[in-house]
Motif scaffolding. Structure first.
Motif, PDB file in Angstrom:
ATOM      1  N   SER A  74     -19.616 -47.894 -59.733  1.00  0.00           N
ATOM      2  CA  SER A  74     -21.058 -47.797 -59.466  1.00  0.00           C
ATOM      3  C   SER A  74     -21.654 -46.596 -60.172  1.00  0.00           C
ATOM      4  CB  SER A  74     -21.317 -47.669 -57.955  1.00  0.00           C
ATOM      5  OG  SER A  74     -20.903 -46.401 -57.474  1.00  0.00           O
ATOM      6  N   GLN A  75     -22.971 -46.588 -60.311  1.00  0.00           N
ATOM      7  CA  GLN A  75     -23.658 -45.456 -60.920  1.00  0.00           C
ATOM      8  C   GLN A  75     -23.464 -44.197 -60.085  1.00  0.00           C
ATOM      9  OE1 GLN A  75     -25.287 -45.747 -63.953  1.00  0.00           O
ATOM     10  NE2 GLN A  75     -25.274 -43.507 -63.903  1.00  0.00           N
ATOM     11  N   GLU A  76     -23.516 -44.358 -58.789  1.00  0.00           N
ATOM     12  CA  GLU A  76     -23.298 -43.222 -57.889  1.00  0.00           C
ATOM     13  C   GLU A  76     -21.925 -42.607 -58.123  1.00  0.00           C
ATOM     14  OE1 GLU A  76     -23.722 -42.352 -53.101  1.00  0.00           O
ATOM     15  OE2 GLU A  76     -23.001 -44.308 -53.768  1.00  0.00           O
ATOM     16  N   ALA A  77     -20.933 -43.456 -58.283  1.00  0.00           N
ATOM     17  CA  ALA A  77     -19.574 -42.972 -58.531  1.00  0.00           C
ATOM     18  C   ALA A  77     -19.484 -42.277 -59.888  1.00  0.00           C
ATOM     19  CB  ALA A  77     -18.587 -44.134 -58.461  1.00  0.00           C
ATOM     20  N   TYR A  78     -20.146 -42.843 -60.885  1.00  0.00           N
ATOM     21  CA  TYR A  78     -20.172 -42.223 -62.211  1.00  0.00           C
ATOM     22  C   TYR A  78     -20.781 -40.814 -62.121  1.00  0.00           C
ATOM     23  CZ  TYR A  78     -21.729 -41.187 -66.957  1.00  0.00           C
ATOM     24  OH  TYR A  78     -21.968 -40.572 -68.151  1.00  0.00           O
TER      25      TYR A  78
END
Length: 205
Positions: A74-78
């Motif tokens: 996910s973008q959050e994880a990135y």
């Protein structure tokens, strides 16, 4: 040989289960393995991650510090992994400055969801593998919750020419042991579809 892998995603994306399956698959190959988990609250966000250390010798330190591969769901994880913005070498990623992933070594495998993660990484610095992971889980497998296992299929292909290859058969055996029996066939299908899109992604790279 010591090989470090992280699976990271937003809450509910199954990153910890994926790391567990990965660790179990590595055990099937005869490697020494440790697996640790970090939950959202500990990371001050809604992300969670599973870290796996794989070695052909006993492991004296179970934590990761120099990742050889990372799966980003996910973008959050990135964003959780980003550490800085040095000068870019690859103009095709869009911006003048590139992001650098914390504790990820140069040349590392970076598997990420092509639809959910905006890539600002330097393709000369990392081995980038973008695949439609969530879309495959939803449209082909028929259950978005299997995106973590689809991602493992992509990773398996990427690991084939690494110093830590893990066979499809070992992943299948790990899935059979890790998930409830009523979901085994679904997750086997998810893994197979992940292998398929992983091969397609590598052919494009």
């Amino acid at each position: 040989m010591r090989y470090e892998i992280r699976v990271i995603g937003s809450a509910g994306q199954g990153s910890l289960l994926a790391a567990y399956v990965l660790a179990a698959a590595a055990v099937q190959e005869g490697y020494h393995v440790t697996q640790t988990a970090t939950y959202g609250a500990a990371m001050r966000s809604g992300t969670s991650m599973g870290d796996v250390v794989i070695s052909n010798e006993p492991i004296d330190f179970p934590k990761v510090f120099n990742l050889d591969a990372v799966v980003i769901q996910s973008q959050e994880a990135y964003d959780e992994m980003v550490g800085g913005k040095p000068i870019r070498l690859d103009p095709e990623c869009g911006e003048k400055d590139a992001d650098v992933l914390v504790n990820v070594k140069d040349g590392a495998i970076v598997v990420f969801d092509a639809d959910l993660v905006q890539c600002d990484l330097d393709a000369n610095r990392y081995r980038l593998i973008a695949a439609p992971i969530a879309r495959t889980a939803t449209e082909i497998v028929g259950k978005r919750q299997t995106m973590n296992i689809v991602a493992l299929g992509v990773l398996q292909v990427a690991l084939e020419d690494s110093e830590c290859p893990i066979s499809e058969e070992s992943f299948i055996k790990a899935i059979e042991k890790a998930v409830p029996s009523r979901f085994v066939d679904l997750n086997k299908k998810a893994f197979a579809e992940g292998v398929k899109i992983g091969k397609e992604a590598l052919n494009k790279a």
